[in-house]
Motif scaffolding. Structure first.
Motif, PDB file in Angstrom:
ATOM      1  N   TYR A   1       0.838  -1.185   0.000  1.00 49.17           N
ATOM      2  CA  TYR A   1       0.000   0.000   0.000  1.00 49.17           C
ATOM      3  C   TYR A   1       0.882   1.247   0.000  1.00 49.17           C
ATOM      4  CZ  TYR A   1       0.962   0.043   5.048  1.00 49.17           C
ATOM      5  OH  TYR A   1       1.582   0.052   6.276  1.00 49.17           O
ATOM      6  N   ILE A   2       0.268   2.373  -0.317  1.00 50.34           N
ATOM      7  CA  ILE A   2       0.976   3.646  -0.407  1.00 50.34           C
ATOM      8  C   ILE A   2       0.752   4.442   0.874  1.00 50.34           C
ATOM      9  CG2 ILE A   2       1.208   5.821  -1.661  1.00 50.34           C
ATOM     10  CD1 ILE A   2       2.203   3.410  -3.194  1.00 50.34           C
ATOM     11  N   ASN A   3       1.847   4.913   1.445  1.00 50.32           N
ATOM     12  CA  ASN A   3       1.767   5.754   2.638  1.00 50.32           C
ATOM     13  C   ASN A   3       2.040   7.204   2.240  1.00 50.32           C
ATOM     14  OD1 ASN A   3       1.497   6.278   5.430  1.00 50.32           O
ATOM     15  ND2 ASN A   3       3.720   6.364   5.624  1.00 50.32           N
ATOM     16  N   ASN A   4       1.152   8.100   2.623  1.00 52.90           N
ATOM     17  CA  ASN A   4       1.292   9.518   2.309  1.00 52.90           C
ATOM     18  C   ASN A   4       1.564  10.303   3.587  1.00 52.90           C
ATOM     19  OD1 ASN A   4       0.645   9.234  -0.509  1.00 52.90           O
ATOM     20  ND2 ASN A   4      -1.485   8.914   0.118  1.00 52.90           N
ATOM     21  N   ASN A   5       2.572  11.154   3.537  1.00 55.96           N
ATOM     22  CA  ASN A   5       2.916  11.946   4.709  1.00 55.96           C
ATOM     23  C   ASN A   5       3.664  13.187   4.248  1.00 55.96           C
ATOM     24  OD1 ASN A   5       3.201  12.646   7.425  1.00 55.96           O
ATOM     25  ND2 ASN A   5       3.679  10.537   8.018  1.00 55.96           N
ATOM     26  N   SER A   6       3.876  14.119   5.146  1.00 61.23           N
ATOM     27  CA  SER A   6       4.637  15.323   4.818  1.00 61.23           C
ATOM     28  C   SER A   6       5.907  15.356   5.654  1.00 61.23           C
ATOM     29  CB  SER A   6       3.804  16.584   5.075  1.00 61.23           C
ATOM     30  OG  SER A   6       3.410  16.653   6.430  1.00 61.23           O
ATOM     31  N   THR A   7       6.945  15.962   5.102  1.00 59.60           N
ATOM     32  CA  THR A   7       8.202  16.063   5.831  1.00 59.60           C
ATOM     33  C   THR A   7       8.045  17.003   7.019  1.00 59.60           C
ATOM     34  OG1 THR A   7       8.955  17.871   4.406  1.00 59.60           O
ATOM     35  CG2 THR A   7       9.555  15.626   3.754  1.00 59.60           C
ATOM     36  N   VAL A   8       8.852  16.774   8.047  1.00 61.08           N
ATOM     37  CA  VAL A   8       8.770  17.596   9.253  1.00 61.08           C
ATOM     38  C   VAL A   8       9.573  18.881   9.065  1.00 61.08           C
ATOM     39  CG1 VAL A   8       8.453  15.582  10.715  1.00 61.08           C
ATOM     40  CG2 VAL A   8      10.762  16.459  10.304  1.00 61.08           C
ATOM     41  N   LYS A   9       9.263  19.876   9.882  1.00 59.78           N
ATOM     42  CA  LYS A   9       9.945  21.166   9.776  1.00 59.78           C
ATOM     43  C   LYS A   9      10.950  21.413  10.893  1.00 59.78           C
ATOM     44  CE  LYS A   9       6.700  24.049   7.169  1.00 59.78           C
ATOM     45  NZ  LYS A   9       5.962  25.336   7.180  1.00 59.78           N
ATOM     46  N   ASN A  10      10.829  20.709  12.020  1.00 59.66           N
ATOM     47  CA  ASN A  10      11.662  21.009  13.180  1.00 59.66           C
ATOM     48  C   ASN A  10      12.350  19.749  13.694  1.00 59.66           C
ATOM     49  OD1 ASN A  10      10.721  23.872  13.508  1.00 59.66           O
ATOM     50  ND2 ASN A  10       8.761  22.821  13.774  1.00 59.66           N
ATOM     51  N   VAL A  11      13.670  19.849  13.914  1.00 59.38           N
ATOM     52  CA  VAL A  11      14.470  18.710  14.350  1.00 59.38           C
ATOM     53  C   VAL A  11      15.435  19.157  15.446  1.00 59.38           C
ATOM     54  CG1 VAL A  11      16.018  16.853  13.637  1.00 59.38           C
ATOM     55  CG2 VAL A  11      14.398  17.804  11.996  1.00 59.38           C
ATOM     56  N   ILE A  12      15.617  18.296  16.453  1.00 63.05           N
ATOM     57  CA  ILE A  12      16.633  18.512  17.489  1.00 63.05           C
ATOM     58  C   ILE A  12      17.679  17.407  17.345  1.00 63.05           C
ATOM     59  CG2 ILE A  12      17.101  18.592  19.970  1.00 63.05           C
ATOM     60  CD1 ILE A  12      14.251  19.593  20.365  1.00 63.05           C
ATOM     61  N   PRO A  13      18.838  17.694  16.732  1.00 63.89           N
ATOM     62  CA  PRO A  13      19.889  16.680  16.596  1.00 63.89           C
ATOM     63  C   PRO A  13      20.789  16.636  17.834  1.00 63.89           C
ATOM     64  CG  PRO A  13      20.480  18.638  15.352  1.00 63.89           C
ATOM     65  CD  PRO A  13      19.146  18.923  15.992  1.00 63.89           C
ATOM     66  N   VAL A  14      21.105  15.425  18.283  1.00 63.43           N
ATOM     67  CA  VAL A  14      22.036  15.207  19.396  1.00 63.43           C
ATOM     68  C   VAL A  14      23.112  14.252  18.885  1.00 63.43           C
ATOM     69  CG1 VAL A  14      22.321  14.372  21.754  1.00 63.43           C
ATOM     70  CG2 VAL A  14      20.206  15.549  21.093  1.00 63.43           C
ATOM     71  N   LYS A  15      24.386  14.690  18.917  1.00 63.76           N
ATOM     72  CA  LYS A  15      25.443  13.929  18.245  1.00 63.76           C
ATOM     73  C   LYS A  15      26.742  13.917  19.055  1.00 63.76           C
ATOM     74  CE  LYS A  15      24.826  16.745  14.796  1.00 63.76           C
ATOM     75  NZ  LYS A  15      24.944  17.490  13.519  1.00 63.76           N
ATOM     76  N   VAL A  16      27.551  12.893  18.808  1.00 63.37           N
ATOM     77  CA  VAL A  16      28.930  12.841  19.293  1.00 63.37           C
ATOM     78  C   VAL A  16      29.831  12.670  18.078  1.00 63.37           C
ATOM     79  CG1 VAL A  16      28.322  11.893  21.541  1.00 63.37           C
ATOM     80  CG2 VAL A  16      28.853  10.342  19.657  1.00 63.37           C
ATOM     81  N   GLY A  17      31.090  13.094  18.210  1.00 67.59           N
ATOM     82  CA  GLY A  17      31.964  12.988  17.054  1.00 67.59           C
ATOM     83  C   GLY A  17      33.411  13.286  17.371  1.00 67.59           C
ATOM     84  N   LEU A  18      34.190  13.423  16.315  1.00 69.55           N
ATOM     85  CA  LEU A  18      35.610  13.747  16.399  1.00 69.55           C
ATOM     86  C   LEU A  18      35.922  14.868  15.424  1.00 69.55           C
ATOM     87  CD1 LEU A  18      37.190  10.163  16.425  1.00 69.55           C
ATOM     88  CD2 LEU A  18      37.071  11.743  18.366  1.00 69.55           C
ATOM     89  N   ARG A  19      36.875  15.704  15.807  1.00 72.94           N
ATOM     90  CA  ARG A  19      37.372  16.756  14.920  1.00 72.94           C
ATOM     91  C   ARG A  19      38.884  16.608  14.811  1.00 72.94           C
ATOM     92  NH1 ARG A  19      35.861  23.161  15.292  1.00 72.94           N
ATOM     93  NH2 ARG A  19      33.862  22.355  14.509  1.00 72.94           N
ATOM     94  N   LEU A  20      39.369  16.470  13.586  1.00 72.95           N
ATOM     95  CA  LEU A  20      40.794  16.287  13.313  1.00 72.95           C
ATOM     96  C   LEU A  20      41.351  17.543  12.657  1.00 72.95           C
ATOM     97  CD1 LEU A  20      43.419  14.606  12.906  1.00 72.95           C
ATOM     98  CD2 LEU A  20      42.425  13.801  10.756  1.00 72.95           C
ATOM     99  N   TYR A  21      42.362  18.157  13.285  1.00 73.99           N
ATOM    100  CA  TYR A  21      42.993  19.358  12.747  1.00 73.99           C
ATOM    101  C   TYR A  21      44.189  18.954  11.898  1.00 73.99           C
ATOM    102  CZ  TYR A  21      40.038  22.026  15.858  1.00 73.99           C
ATOM    103  OH  TYR A  21      38.947  22.578  16.481  1.00 73.99           O
ATOM    104  N   LEU A  22      44.082  19.209  10.590  1.00 77.47           N
ATOM    105  CA  LEU A  22      45.172  18.902   9.675  1.00 77.47           C
ATOM    106  C   LEU A  22      46.207  20.015   9.670  1.00 77.47           C
ATOM    107  CD1 LEU A  22      43.099  17.494   6.690  1.00 77.47           C
ATOM    108  CD2 LEU A  22      44.027  16.298   8.667  1.00 77.47           C
ATOM    109  N   ALA A  23      45.867  21.132  10.277  1.00 73.75           N
ATOM    110  CA  ALA A  23      46.765  22.276  10.391  1.00 73.75           C
ATOM    111  C   ALA A  23      46.367  23.037  11.638  1.00 73.75           C
ATOM    112  CB  ALA A  23      46.659  23.165   9.154  1.00 73.75           C
ATOM    113  N   ASP A  24      46.973  24.189  11.860  1.00 74.47           N
ATOM    114  CA  ASP A  24      46.680  24.954  13.057  1.00 74.47           C
ATOM    115  C   ASP A  24      45.247  25.475  13.071  1.00 74.47           C
ATOM    116  OD1 ASP A  24      49.194  24.580  14.093  1.00 74.47           O
ATOM    117  OD2 ASP A  24      50.012  26.322  13.070  1.00 74.47           O
ATOM    118  N   THR A  25      44.637  25.642  11.906  1.00 69.25           N
ATOM    119  CA  THR A  25      43.262  26.132  11.868  1.00 69.25           C
ATOM    120  C   THR A  25      42.320  25.239  11.074  1.00 69.25           C
ATOM    121  OG1 THR A  25      43.722  27.511   9.931  1.00 69.25           O
ATOM    122  CG2 THR A  25      43.982  28.541  12.096  1.00 69.25           C
ATOM    123  N   PHE A  26      42.808  24.528  10.073  1.00 70.58           N
ATOM    124  CA  PHE A  26      41.930  23.758   9.186  1.00 70.58           C
ATOM    125  C   PHE A  26      41.593  22.405   9.804  1.00 70.58           C
ATOM    126  CE2 PHE A  26      41.315  20.742   5.664  1.00 70.58           C
ATOM    127  CZ  PHE A  26      40.196  21.321   5.088  1.00 70.58           C
TER     128      PHE A  26
END
Length: 332
Positions: A245-270
């Motif tokens: 069957y076909i499901n019909n819906n609309s995309t949402v407008k508001n999202v609260i993202p909660v994330k963990v991650g890593l940041r790697l500096y290839l230079a002093d600023t980049f």
């Protein structure tokens, strides 16, 4: 599309693991512009710009990560090609290699994905090239670029770029000359829906940064994102009894993202970053989300970058955003 960015996230982690074994001077950052001609009658010219991160593995072999923006100019308002309807605007994301066959002469090859706007969608992308890289930083190359989803989106272009050793980006250590101080970052993130450039997106987030070494930080973030338009979405489903069957819906407008991650500096600023977590949306929708990013964090605390939020749920729109932020030291 999801597999490509998952690969990029994994690549970020692998780079982090190998960071202490790398020689900083072997990283290079380049900014380029390219102009070319289309190989089809639907378009005339192509014009683009890009940023490229290059890692030298040996004297002859280098790896590259490239992203940017390209625009194909339509010919005679798509006379005889009414099926296209809009120009081809695309964000290429590519991994590749350069092999130097002589002191300056190299052969290159890249592959990845092109994220195009409006009806064009996402396409596999491959691009061979031949070029000259000079000691003063100038890089001149001729390349063929093929977005394989449509036979009209191919071009031959001349790329002119300037590159420099990553350590020349700034004169200070990003992590504060060995400091392990916690940092609190606040940012606003204006952007667009990756599938429709006329749908604007505005978000903001708060991020806690914990330095793990001089060039690696662990991140925990939470924020809020608002999509100014929603879209009616239809898709097929199969129930436990095997009925379709076909499901019909609309995309949402508001999202609260909660994330963990890593940041790697290839230079002093980049830096390159990767995050993953959960997006909590209206209408009780939740979704896995992952976010590759790149940018510059300056000594005065300003953080400017680009990020891509990909949600696994059909009802939450993916977003390409600019990150404008500021960092505060917490352990003074």
């Amino acid at each position: 599309m999801k597999h490509l960015f998952l690969s990029f996230f994994i690549l970020t982690i692998l780079c982090t693991m190998a960071a202490h074994a790398q020689t900083p001077s072997t990283w290079r950052v380049g900014f380029g512009i390219d102009a070319g001609v289309s190989t089809s009658d639907a378009f005339k010219y192509a014009l683009g710009a890009d940023i490229r991160v290059q890692k030298d593995f040996t004297q002859h072999l280098s790896g590259t990560f490239t992203t940017g923006f390209s625009h194909f100019f339509e010919k005679d308002h798509f006379a005889n090609y009414t099926q296209y309807g809009s120009p081809y605007n695309v964000i290429p994301v590519k991994l590749g290699v350069k092999y130097f066959v002589a002191n300056n002469l190299y052969l290159g090859g890249e592959a990845g994905a092109g994220f195009a706007f409006e009806q064009w969608g996402t396409s596999f992308l491959w691009s061979p090239s031949v070029g000259l890289a000079f000691k003063n930083g100038i890089d001149l190359s001729l390349k063929y670029e093929d977005y394989t989803k449509d036979k009209a989106t191919k071009n031959i272009a001349l790329r002119l770029a300037y590159g420099f050793g990553a350590r020349r980006l700034a004169s200070h250590k990003t992590a504060g000359n060995g400091s392990k101080d916690l940092e609190l970052g606040i940012s606003i993130n204006p952007g667009v829906n990756i599938e429709s450039a006329d749908n604007h997106i505005l978000g903001g987030d708060v991020t806690l940064y914990k330095p793990l070494s001089d060039n690696v930080k662990f991140t925990v973030s939470a924020g809020y994102t608002h999509m100014f338009k929603s879209y009616y979405y239809s898709y097929g489903l199969t129930d436990a009894a095997g009925n379709n069957y076909i499901n019909n819906n609309s995309t949402v407008k508001n999202v609260i993202p909660v994330k963990v991650g890593l940041r790697l500096y290839l230079a002093d600023t980049f830096y390159l970053g990767g995050e993953a977590g959960v997006g909590f949306a209206t209408k009780r929708n939740t979704s896995f989300v992952y976010t590759p990013s790149l940018g510059f964090q300056l000594k005065n605390g300003i953080d400017v970058g680009v990020k891509y939020d990909n949600y696994s749920s059909r009802l939450i729109q993916d977003a390409l955003s600019v990150k404008l932020g500021y960092h505060f030291k917490l352990n003074k």
